[in-house]
Design a protein around this motif. Structure first.
Motif, PDB file in Angstrom:
ATOM      1  N   GLY A 113      71.291  46.368   9.634  1.00 38.92           N
ATOM      2  CA  GLY A 113      70.806  47.104  10.800  1.00 38.92           C
ATOM      3  C   GLY A 113      71.924  47.423  11.767  1.00 38.92           C
ATOM      4  N   LEU A 114      72.801  46.433  11.992  1.00 44.69           N
ATOM      5  CA  LEU A 114      73.933  46.643  12.894  1.00 44.69           C
ATOM      6  C   LEU A 114      74.836  47.752  12.378  1.00 44.69           C
ATOM      7  CD1 LEU A 114      75.901  45.935  15.181  1.00 44.69           C
ATOM      8  CD2 LEU A 114      76.786  44.082  13.727  1.00 44.69           C
ATOM      9  N   ALA A 115      75.155  47.728  11.084  1.00 43.68           N
ATOM     10  CA  ALA A 115      76.079  48.719  10.520  1.00 43.68           C
ATOM     11  C   ALA A 115      75.517  50.134  10.626  1.00 43.68           C
ATOM     12  CB  ALA A 115      76.370  48.372   9.055  1.00 43.68           C
ATOM     13  N   ALA A 116      74.248  50.309  10.273  1.00 36.79           N
ATOM     14  CA  ALA A 116      73.643  51.648  10.294  1.00 36.79           C
ATOM     15  C   ALA A 116      73.527  52.184  11.709  1.00 36.79           C
ATOM     16  CB  ALA A 116      72.266  51.609   9.631  1.00 36.79           C
ATOM     17  N   ILE A 117      73.060  51.352  12.623  1.00 39.95           N
ATOM     18  CA  ILE A 117      72.849  51.800  13.997  1.00 39.95           C
ATOM     19  C   ILE A 117      74.178  52.045  14.702  1.00 39.95           C
ATOM     20  CG2 ILE A 117      71.959  51.121  16.259  1.00 39.95           C
ATOM     21  CD1 ILE A 117      69.744  49.595  14.763  1.00 39.95           C
ATOM     22  N   ALA A 118      75.121  51.114  14.555  1.00 42.49           N
ATOM     23  CA  ALA A 118      76.394  51.249  15.249  1.00 42.49           C
ATOM     24  C   ALA A 118      77.180  52.460  14.760  1.00 42.49           C
ATOM     25  CB  ALA A 118      77.225  49.980  15.070  1.00 42.49           C
ATOM     26  N   THR A 119      77.168  52.695  13.448  1.00 43.87           N
ATOM     27  CA  THR A 119      77.909  53.831  12.897  1.00 43.87           C
ATOM     28  C   THR A 119      77.417  55.151  13.472  1.00 43.87           C
ATOM     29  OG1 THR A 119      78.293  52.650  10.816  1.00 43.87           O
ATOM     30  CG2 THR A 119      78.529  55.043  10.776  1.00 43.87           C
ATOM     31  N   CYS A 120      76.115  55.276  13.631  1.00 39.55           N
ATOM     32  CA  CYS A 120      75.544  56.528  14.151  1.00 39.55           C
ATOM     33  C   CYS A 120      75.608  56.606  15.674  1.00 39.55           C
ATOM     34  CB  CYS A 120      74.096  56.674  13.679  1.00 39.55           C
ATOM     35  SG  CYS A 120      73.943  56.884  11.895  1.00 39.55           S
ATOM     36  N   SER A 121      75.459  55.469  16.344  1.00 43.24           N
ATOM     37  CA  SER A 121      75.409  55.490  17.804  1.00 43.24           C
ATOM     38  C   SER A 121      76.738  55.898  18.432  1.00 43.24           C
ATOM     39  CB  SER A 121      74.979  54.122  18.341  1.00 43.24           C
ATOM     40  OG  SER A 121      75.931  53.131  18.028  1.00 43.24           O
ATOM     41  N   VAL A 122      77.848  55.531  17.791  1.00 45.12           N
ATOM     42  CA  VAL A 122      79.145  55.890  18.369  1.00 45.12           C
ATOM     43  C   VAL A 122      79.389  57.398  18.301  1.00 45.12           C
ATOM     44  CG1 VAL A 122      80.182  53.646  17.892  1.00 45.12           C
ATOM     45  CG2 VAL A 122      80.370  55.460  16.193  1.00 45.12           C
ATOM     46  N   LEU A 123      78.633  58.084  17.450  1.00 44.64           N
ATOM     47  CA  LEU A 123      78.771  59.537  17.359  1.00 44.64           C
ATOM     48  C   LEU A 123      78.106  60.242  18.533  1.00 44.64           C
ATOM     49  CD1 LEU A 123      77.984  60.011  13.555  1.00 44.64           C
ATOM     50  CD2 LEU A 123      80.240  59.876  14.638  1.00 44.64           C
ATOM     51  N   THR A 124      76.988  59.684  19.012  1.00 48.06           N
ATOM     52  CA  THR A 124      76.205  60.370  20.040  1.00 48.06           C
ATOM     53  C   THR A 124      76.394  59.809  21.445  1.00 48.06           C
ATOM     54  OG1 THR A 124      74.323  58.951  19.447  1.00 48.06           O
ATOM     55  CG2 THR A 124      74.415  61.148  18.448  1.00 48.06           C
ATOM     56  N   ALA A 125      76.959  58.610  21.589  1.00 46.70           N
ATOM     57  CA  ALA A 125      77.166  58.037  22.925  1.00 46.70           C
ATOM     58  C   ALA A 125      78.054  58.918  23.809  1.00 46.70           C
ATOM     59  CB  ALA A 125      77.745  56.624  22.812  1.00 46.70           C
ATOM     60  N   PRO A 126      79.170  59.470  23.284  1.00 46.88           N
ATOM     61  CA  PRO A 126      79.982  60.361  24.136  1.00 46.88           C
ATOM     62  C   PRO A 126      79.224  61.628  24.538  1.00 46.88           C
ATOM     63  CG  PRO A 126      81.250  59.619  22.238  1.00 46.88           C
ATOM     64  CD  PRO A 126      79.825  59.230  21.993  1.00 46.88           C
ATOM     65  N   LEU A 127      78.364  62.122  23.635  1.00 49.07           N
ATOM     66  CA  LEU A 127      77.571  63.308  23.970  1.00 49.07           C
ATOM     67  C   LEU A 127      76.620  63.006  25.124  1.00 49.07           C
ATOM     68  CD1 LEU A 127      76.643  64.523  20.357  1.00 49.07           C
ATOM     69  CD2 LEU A 127      78.535  65.301  21.807  1.00 49.07           C
ATOM     70  N   GLY A 128      76.006  61.826  25.099  1.00 48.05           N
ATOM     71  CA  GLY A 128      75.117  61.433  26.177  1.00 48.05           C
ATOM     72  C   GLY A 128      75.849  61.267  27.496  1.00 48.05           C
ATOM     73  N   ALA A 129      77.057  60.690  27.438  1.00 48.77           N
ATOM     74  CA  ALA A 129      77.839  60.500  28.663  1.00 48.77           C
ATOM     75  C   ALA A 129      78.229  61.835  29.281  1.00 48.77           C
ATOM     76  CB  ALA A 129      79.084  59.667  28.351  1.00 48.77           C
ATOM     77  N   ARG A 130      78.608  62.798  28.439  1.00 48.44           N
ATOM     78  CA  ARG A 130      78.943  64.120  28.966  1.00 48.44           C
ATOM     79  C   ARG A 130      77.711  64.825  29.514  1.00 48.44           C
ATOM     80  NH1 ARG A 130      82.818  64.091  24.647  1.00 48.44           N
ATOM     81  NH2 ARG A 130      81.389  65.083  23.170  1.00 48.44           N
ATOM     82  N   ALA A 131      76.573  64.632  28.826  1.00 47.32           N
ATOM     83  CA  ALA A 131      75.337  65.263  29.285  1.00 47.32           C
ATOM     84  C   ALA A 131      74.880  64.698  30.622  1.00 47.32           C
ATOM     85  CB  ALA A 131      74.242  65.079  28.237  1.00 47.32           C
ATOM     86  N   ALA A 132      75.227  63.440  30.906  1.00 42.97           N
ATOM     87  CA  ALA A 132      74.821  62.814  32.164  1.00 42.97           C
ATOM     88  C   ALA A 132      75.386  63.547  33.374  1.00 42.97           C
ATOM     89  CB  ALA A 132      75.268  61.350  32.194  1.00 42.97           C
ATOM     90  N   HIS A 133      76.501  64.252  33.182  1.00 39.24           N
ATOM     91  CA  HIS A 133      77.119  64.990  34.286  1.00 39.24           C
ATOM     92  C   HIS A 133      76.610  66.426  34.369  1.00 39.24           C
ATOM     93  CE1 HIS A 133      80.109  61.792  35.118  1.00 39.24           C
ATOM     94  NE2 HIS A 133      80.012  61.579  33.815  1.00 39.24           N
ATOM     95  N   ARG A 134      75.691  66.813  33.465  1.00 40.68           N
ATOM     96  CA  ARG A 134      75.236  68.207  33.427  1.00 40.68           C
ATOM     97  C   ARG A 134      73.715  68.348  33.472  1.00 40.68           C
ATOM     98  NH1 ARG A 134      78.961  70.009  28.221  1.00 40.68           N
ATOM     99  NH2 ARG A 134      80.996  69.488  29.123  1.00 40.68           N
ATOM    100  N   LEU A 135      72.988  67.392  32.884  1.00 42.50           N
ATOM    101  CA  LEU A 135      71.536  67.529  32.756  1.00 42.50           C
ATOM    102  C   LEU A 135      70.798  66.946  33.963  1.00 42.50           C
ATOM    103  CD1 LEU A 135      71.062  66.547  29.004  1.00 42.50           C
ATOM    104  CD2 LEU A 135      71.141  68.839  29.987  1.00 42.50           C
TER     105      LEU A 135
END
Length: 273
Positions: free
Chosen positions: A221-243
């Motif tokens: 569970g850790l491997a699957a979730i962590a591998t995918c989450s690191v792809l979208t976390a930066p997108l969420g951080a950038r969106a926090a300054h725009r949305l």
């Protein structure tokens, strides 16, 4: 085929959790724990143990999402590193108390009840409008160590990055919201590392663990979730300054209320059974 049927929903969870971690600074744990609990149940893990492993595995993913999201926040110059350094000692002490002491002693169903009540409260807070009035300045060293201890301990008990405690605390102490969210992402790393070490040590000799577990941490569970989450976390951080984050929080609050009801139902069913 069975492995694929398990890894697919875990990967989707990682994508969603990573984005939410960057967008709202929540570490994703509020969403991950109920779903991991359900998935572990389908793998034959006892309900009491499934809840504990879901909380611990969710916390382990925050090690990766916090690093990914804080990098994006740091590029915007939003992280208050001075606060991170002053809160970290208390966070370490509180995290060890939770993961090596309280977590190991409490039944999983009681932790599930606490988690359900906690995310229900957190969901209701999302519907409230911030009053915009800072009440005071940051406390001294002793006060920040105590605050860090509370943040680290409660975070360990619910498998979250601590944002629902640290963000209100920082804004109450005159820290602007964007700085508070960014700083909360940075605090997620010491929260996660400390608690994960405790979860691994406390669960080393447990019986009934599923294959490929390290203490309370479920490694697939850790491997699957962590591998995918690191792809979208930066997108969420950038969106926090725009949305329009205020509106998004209300939608997310409604989802959290549903998950809170689910966790309360599962925990009460385990206690009555």
């Amino acid at each position: 085929m069975a492995d694929l049927l398990v890894l697919l929903p875990l990967s989707i969870l990682g994508l969603i959790g990573g984005f939410l971690a960057g967008l709202l600074g929540i570490g994703g744990g509020m969403v991950l724990v109920p779903f991991i609990t359900y998935i572990l149940g389908t793998q034959g893990v006892a309900p009491e143990l499934a809840i504990k492993m879901a909380i611990a595995t969710s916390m382990a993913t925050i090690v990766f999402t916090s690093l990914s999201s804080v990098r994006a926040h740091h590029q915007h110059g939003a992280v208050r590193w001075d606060l991170v350094k002053r809160l970290a000692p208390g966070i370490v002490l509180g995290g060890l108390l939770a993961s090596l002491g309280i977590f190991a002693l409490l039944k999983g169903s009681y932790l599930g009840l606490f988690f359900g009540l906690f995310i229900g409260y957190s969901a209701l807070r999302m519907f409230r409008k911030p009053n915009g009035k800072a009440m005071r300045q940051m406390p001294g060293t002793a006060g920040l160590v105590a605050a860090g201890g509370v943040i680290g301990c409660l975070s360990g008990l619910v498998g979250a990055g601590g944002a629902f405690i640290s963000v209100p605390f920082m804004t109450w102490c005159s820290v602007p919201m964007h700085n508070a969210v960014a700083t909360s992402s940075a605090l997620g790393f010491p929260i996660a590392v400390t608690n994960v070490i405790g979860f691994m040590v406390a669960g080393l000799h447990l019986q009934g663990l599923p294959p490929h577990s390290l203490g309370y941490i479920w490694l697939p569970g850790l491997a699957a979730i962590a591998t995918c989450s690191v792809l979208t976390a930066p997108l969420g951080a950038r969106a926090a300054h725009r949305l329009p984050v205020a509106q998004l929080k209300k939608i997310f609050g409604a989802i959290l209320l549903c998950l809170a009801v689910y966790m309360l139902y599962k925990s009460l069913a385990a206690l009555s059974g």
